[in-house]
Scaffold this motif. Structure first.
Motif, PDB file in Angstrom:
ATOM      1  N   MET A 138      -0.189   7.280  -1.593  1.00 35.58           N
ATOM      2  CA  MET A 138       0.602   6.544  -0.599  1.00 35.58           C
ATOM      3  C   MET A 138       0.522   7.189   0.778  1.00 35.58           C
ATOM      4  O   MET A 138       0.840   6.561   1.775  1.00 35.58           O
ATOM      5  CB  MET A 138       2.059   6.428  -1.054  1.00 35.58           C
ATOM      6  CG  MET A 138       2.233   5.545  -2.278  1.00 35.58           C
ATOM      7  SD  MET A 138       1.520   3.882  -2.117  1.00 35.58           S
ATOM      8  CE  MET A 138       2.716   3.113  -1.072  1.00 35.58           C
ATOM      9  N   SER A 139       0.091   8.429   0.857  1.00 34.46           N
ATOM     10  CA  SER A 139      -0.046   9.119   2.142  1.00 34.46           C
ATOM     11  C   SER A 139      -1.374   8.805   2.834  1.00 34.46           C
ATOM     12  O   SER A 139      -1.582   9.218   3.971  1.00 34.46           O
ATOM     13  CB  SER A 139       0.084  10.629   1.939  1.00 34.46           C
ATOM     14  OG  SER A 139       1.365  10.942   1.446  1.00 34.46           O
ATOM     15  N   THR A 140      -2.246   8.072   2.171  1.00 35.03           N
ATOM     16  CA  THR A 140      -3.524   7.700   2.774  1.00 35.03           C
ATOM     17  C   THR A 140      -3.369   6.446   3.631  1.00 35.03           C
ATOM     18  O   THR A 140      -2.333   5.775   3.592  1.00 35.03           O
ATOM     19  CB  THR A 140      -4.579   7.408   1.681  1.00 35.03           C
ATOM     20  OG1 THR A 140      -4.181   6.224   0.971  1.00 35.03           O
ATOM     21  CG2 THR A 140      -4.751   8.583   0.734  1.00 35.03           C
ATOM     22  N   ARG A 141      -4.397   6.129   4.371  1.00 37.00           N
ATOM     23  CA  ARG A 141      -4.385   4.902   5.183  1.00 37.00           C
ATOM     24  C   ARG A 141      -4.166   3.681   4.299  1.00 37.00           C
ATOM     25  O   ARG A 141      -3.382   2.792   4.626  1.00 37.00           O
ATOM     26  CB  ARG A 141      -5.693   4.776   5.961  1.00 37.00           C
ATOM     27  CG  ARG A 141      -5.730   3.573   6.891  1.00 37.00           C
ATOM     28  CD  ARG A 141      -7.086   3.383   7.552  1.00 37.00           C
ATOM     29  NE  ARG A 141      -8.183   3.198   6.626  1.00 37.00           N
ATOM     30  CZ  ARG A 141      -8.431   2.069   5.938  1.00 37.00           C
ATOM     31  NH1 ARG A 141      -7.636   1.043   6.058  1.00 37.00           N
ATOM     32  NH2 ARG A 141      -9.467   1.985   5.124  1.00 37.00           N
ATOM     33  N   LYS A 142      -4.825   3.630   3.148  1.00 39.48           N
ATOM     34  CA  LYS A 142      -4.672   2.506   2.219  1.00 39.48           C
ATOM     35  C   LYS A 142      -3.239   2.431   1.680  1.00 39.48           C
ATOM     36  O   LYS A 142      -2.677   1.349   1.550  1.00 39.48           O
ATOM     37  CB  LYS A 142      -5.652   2.632   1.048  1.00 39.48           C
ATOM     38  CG  LYS A 142      -7.044   2.195   1.370  1.00 39.48           C
ATOM     39  CD  LYS A 142      -7.043   0.736   1.688  1.00 39.48           C
ATOM     40  CE  LYS A 142      -8.259   0.037   1.180  1.00 39.48           C
ATOM     41  NZ  LYS A 142      -8.237  -1.370   1.569  1.00 39.48           N
ATOM     42  N   GLY A 143      -2.680   3.575   1.363  1.00 49.69           N
ATOM     43  CA  GLY A 143      -1.305   3.611   0.880  1.00 49.69           C
ATOM     44  C   GLY A 143      -0.324   3.114   1.925  1.00 49.69           C
ATOM     45  O   GLY A 143       0.618   2.377   1.622  1.00 49.69           O
ATOM     46  N   GLN A 144      -0.548   3.516   3.168  1.00 54.94           N
ATOM     47  CA  GLN A 144       0.316   3.044   4.261  1.00 54.94           C
ATOM     48  C   GLN A 144       0.191   1.531   4.431  1.00 54.94           C
ATOM     49  O   GLN A 144       1.179   0.850   4.707  1.00 54.94           O
ATOM     50  CB  GLN A 144      -0.045   3.760   5.570  1.00 54.94           C
ATOM     51  CG  GLN A 144       0.216   5.248   5.552  1.00 54.94           C
ATOM     52  CD  GLN A 144       1.648   5.580   5.231  1.00 54.94           C
ATOM     53  OE1 GLN A 144       2.547   5.133   5.922  1.00 54.94           O
ATOM     54  NE2 GLN A 144       1.870   6.342   4.182  1.00 54.94           N
ATOM     55  N   GLU A 145      -1.009   1.030   4.246  1.00 55.13           N
ATOM     56  CA  GLU A 145      -1.232  -0.416   4.321  1.00 55.13           C
ATOM     57  C   GLU A 145      -0.413  -1.137   3.246  1.00 55.13           C
ATOM     58  O   GLU A 145       0.239  -2.147   3.524  1.00 55.13           O
ATOM     59  CB  GLU A 145      -2.725  -0.697   4.119  1.00 55.13           C
ATOM     60  CG  GLU A 145      -3.113  -2.148   4.139  1.00 55.13           C
ATOM     61  CD  GLU A 145      -4.592  -2.327   3.826  1.00 55.13           C
ATOM     62  OE1 GLU A 145      -4.894  -3.211   2.994  1.00 55.13           O
ATOM     63  OE2 GLU A 145      -5.430  -1.601   4.388  1.00 55.13           O
ATOM     64  N   LEU A 146      -0.416  -0.595   2.051  1.00 60.81           N
ATOM     65  CA  LEU A 146       0.362  -1.177   0.966  1.00 60.81           C
ATOM     66  C   LEU A 146       1.854  -1.137   1.286  1.00 60.81           C
ATOM     67  O   LEU A 146       2.557  -2.135   1.136  1.00 60.81           O
ATOM     68  CB  LEU A 146       0.081  -0.439  -0.346  1.00 60.81           C
ATOM     69  CG  LEU A 146       0.848  -0.899  -1.574  1.00 60.81           C
ATOM     70  CD1 LEU A 146       0.527  -2.344  -1.917  1.00 60.81           C
ATOM     71  CD2 LEU A 146       0.533   0.004  -2.761  1.00 60.81           C
ATOM     72  N   MET A 147       2.336   0.004   1.760  1.00 60.85           N
ATOM     73  CA  MET A 147       3.762   0.112   2.106  1.00 60.85           C
ATOM     74  C   MET A 147       4.131  -0.849   3.222  1.00 60.85           C
ATOM     75  O   MET A 147       5.191  -1.473   3.178  1.00 60.85           O
ATOM     76  CB  MET A 147       4.120   1.549   2.494  1.00 60.85           C
ATOM     77  CG  MET A 147       4.195   2.451   1.288  1.00 60.85           C
ATOM     78  SD  MET A 147       4.818   4.079   1.649  1.00 60.85           S
ATOM     79  CE  MET A 147       6.521   3.736   1.980  1.00 60.85           C
ATOM     80  N   ASN A 148       3.273  -0.979   4.238  1.00 62.54           N
ATOM     81  CA  ASN A 148       3.553  -1.896   5.347  1.00 62.54           C
ATOM     82  C   ASN A 148       3.580  -3.342   4.885  1.00 62.54           C
ATOM     83  O   ASN A 148       4.398  -4.124   5.354  1.00 62.54           O
ATOM     84  CB  ASN A 148       2.533  -1.723   6.468  1.00 62.54           C
ATOM     85  CG  ASN A 148       2.711  -0.420   7.206  1.00 62.54           C
ATOM     86  OD1 ASN A 148       3.792   0.174   7.204  1.00 62.54           O
ATOM     87  ND2 ASN A 148       1.641   0.055   7.827  1.00 62.54           N
ATOM     88  N   CYS A 149       2.679  -3.691   3.977  1.00 63.26           N
ATOM     89  CA  CYS A 149       2.651  -5.062   3.468  1.00 63.26           C
ATOM     90  C   CYS A 149       3.913  -5.380   2.666  1.00 63.26           C
ATOM     91  O   CYS A 149       4.474  -6.459   2.781  1.00 63.26           O
ATOM     92  CB  CYS A 149       1.414  -5.292   2.607  1.00 63.26           C
ATOM     93  SG  CYS A 149      -0.098  -5.387   3.549  1.00 63.26           S
ATOM     94  N   LEU A 150       4.339  -4.424   1.877  1.00 63.33           N
ATOM     95  CA  LEU A 150       5.521  -4.647   1.051  1.00 63.33           C
ATOM     96  C   LEU A 150       6.797  -4.498   1.860  1.00 63.33           C
ATOM     97  O   LEU A 150       7.706  -5.294   1.781  1.00 63.33           O
ATOM     98  CB  LEU A 150       5.552  -3.644  -0.110  1.00 63.33           C
ATOM     99  CG  LEU A 150       4.472  -3.827  -1.153  1.00 63.33           C
ATOM    100  CD1 LEU A 150       4.544  -2.705  -2.168  1.00 63.33           C
ATOM    101  CD2 LEU A 150       4.641  -5.158  -1.834  1.00 63.33           C
ATOM    102  N   ASN A 151       6.864  -3.401   2.586  1.00 57.09           N
ATOM    103  CA  ASN A 151       8.031  -3.021   3.378  1.00 57.09           C
ATOM    104  C   ASN A 151       9.337  -3.222   2.605  1.00 57.09           C
ATOM    105  O   ASN A 151      10.383  -3.395   3.172  1.00 57.09           O
ATOM    106  CB  ASN A 151       8.067  -3.763   4.705  1.00 57.09           C
ATOM    107  CG  ASN A 151       8.920  -3.042   5.715  1.00 57.09           C
ATOM    108  OD1 ASN A 151       9.316  -1.895   5.501  1.00 57.09           O
ATOM    109  ND2 ASN A 151       9.226  -3.697   6.788  1.00 57.09           N
ATOM    110  N   PHE A 152       9.228  -3.251   1.333  1.00 56.27           N
ATOM    111  CA  PHE A 152      10.330  -3.428   0.404  1.00 56.27           C
ATOM    112  C   PHE A 152      11.533  -4.141   0.970  1.00 56.27           C
ATOM    113  O   PHE A 152      12.543  -3.568   1.290  1.00 56.27           O
ATOM    114  CB  PHE A 152      10.687  -2.095  -0.252  1.00 56.27           C
ATOM    115  CG  PHE A 152       9.950  -1.958  -1.532  1.00 56.27           C
ATOM    116  CD1 PHE A 152      10.585  -2.149  -2.712  1.00 56.27           C
ATOM    117  CD2 PHE A 152       8.604  -1.739  -1.517  1.00 56.27           C
ATOM    118  CE1 PHE A 152       9.888  -2.088  -3.900  1.00 56.27           C
ATOM    119  CE2 PHE A 152       7.892  -1.672  -2.690  1.00 56.27           C
ATOM    120  CZ  PHE A 152       8.549  -1.846  -3.885  1.00 56.27           C
ATOM    121  N   HIS A 153      11.378  -5.435   1.088  1.00 62.20           N
ATOM    122  CA  HIS A 153      12.412  -6.322   1.609  1.00 62.20           C
ATOM    123  C   HIS A 153      13.497  -6.559   0.571  1.00 62.20           C
ATOM    124  O   HIS A 153      13.695  -7.666   0.113  1.00 62.20           O
ATOM    125  CB  HIS A 153      11.800  -7.660   2.002  1.00 62.20           C
ATOM    126  CG  HIS A 153      10.759  -7.545   3.049  1.00 62.20           C
ATOM    127  ND1 HIS A 153      11.065  -7.420   4.372  1.00 62.20           N
ATOM    128  CD2 HIS A 153       9.412  -7.510   2.966  1.00 62.20           C
ATOM    129  CE1 HIS A 153       9.935  -7.343   5.076  1.00 62.20           C
ATOM    130  NE2 HIS A 153       8.930  -7.387   4.246  1.00 62.20           N
TER     131      HIS A 153
END
Length: 178
Positions: free
Chosen positions: A162-177
């Motif tokens: 999750m600390s990688t660029r890909k992981g950040q992309e996943l977190m940004n997409c989800l942003n756990f709404h």
């Protein structure tokens, strides 16, 4: 009613989430409104709160059970003030390291200290459905390469990915709404 657990939670929330006393007090007021002045929110109370907020829209019990399970970080069958606060400030106030820690806890539905492909898919489907009423399909191996050889990740593996660029992309997409 005594709110000793919530008062302790208030101190913990202020310290960990770096919230002011006023912000924490406002959040606590909202929490007590939701719980009818109780120290925690049961699954049933959570369902009733969600049903009221849907204003007659269909209630998907399975979806909201998944949300409840994600928010119940300590897996005790209720959402306390601290857990409620984490969900309220997750997307804005927390440092990335803490977001990743809480995301791992949210995804570890069975509390075994690892997240499985099944748990990650459940969490991602849940967040995606809440965010835009659609179930996005994710290629988890793209984000978590070690999943190609097994179906679980340790907390360290999860944090590293999750600390990688890909992981950040996943977190940004989800942003756990949630």
């Amino acid at each position: 009613m005594g709110h000793s657990h919530s008062r302790d939670g208030m101190k913990k929330v202020q310290g960990e989430l770096k919230l002011s006393e006023a912000e924490t007090g406002d959040m606590m007021k909202r929490f007590f409104q939701l719980t009818n002045n109780r120290d925690s929110l049961s699954r049933h109370q959570f369902h009733e709160t969600i049903k009221r907020s849907l204003h007659g829209q269909p209630f998907d019990k399975k979806l909201w059970d998944s949300v409840f399970d994600m928010l119940d970080l300590n897996k005790d069958g209720s959402i306390d003030f601290y857990e409620f606060s984490i969900s309220m400030v997750y997307s804005s106030k927390l440092p990335m390291e803490k977001k990743i820690d809480y995301l791992f806890q949210m995804m570890d539905f069975n509390g075994d200290g690892q997240v499985s492909v099944e748990e990650m898919n459940r969490a991602i489907r849940t967040a995606s459905r809440i965010a835009n009423n659609a179930e996005r399909v994710w290629d988890l191996e793209e984000y978590f390469p070690t999943l190609a050889s097994r179906d679980t990740l340790t907390k360290r593996e999860f944090k590293d990915a999750m600390s990688t660029r890909k992981g950040q992309e996943l977190m940004n997409c989800l942003n756990f709404h949630i």
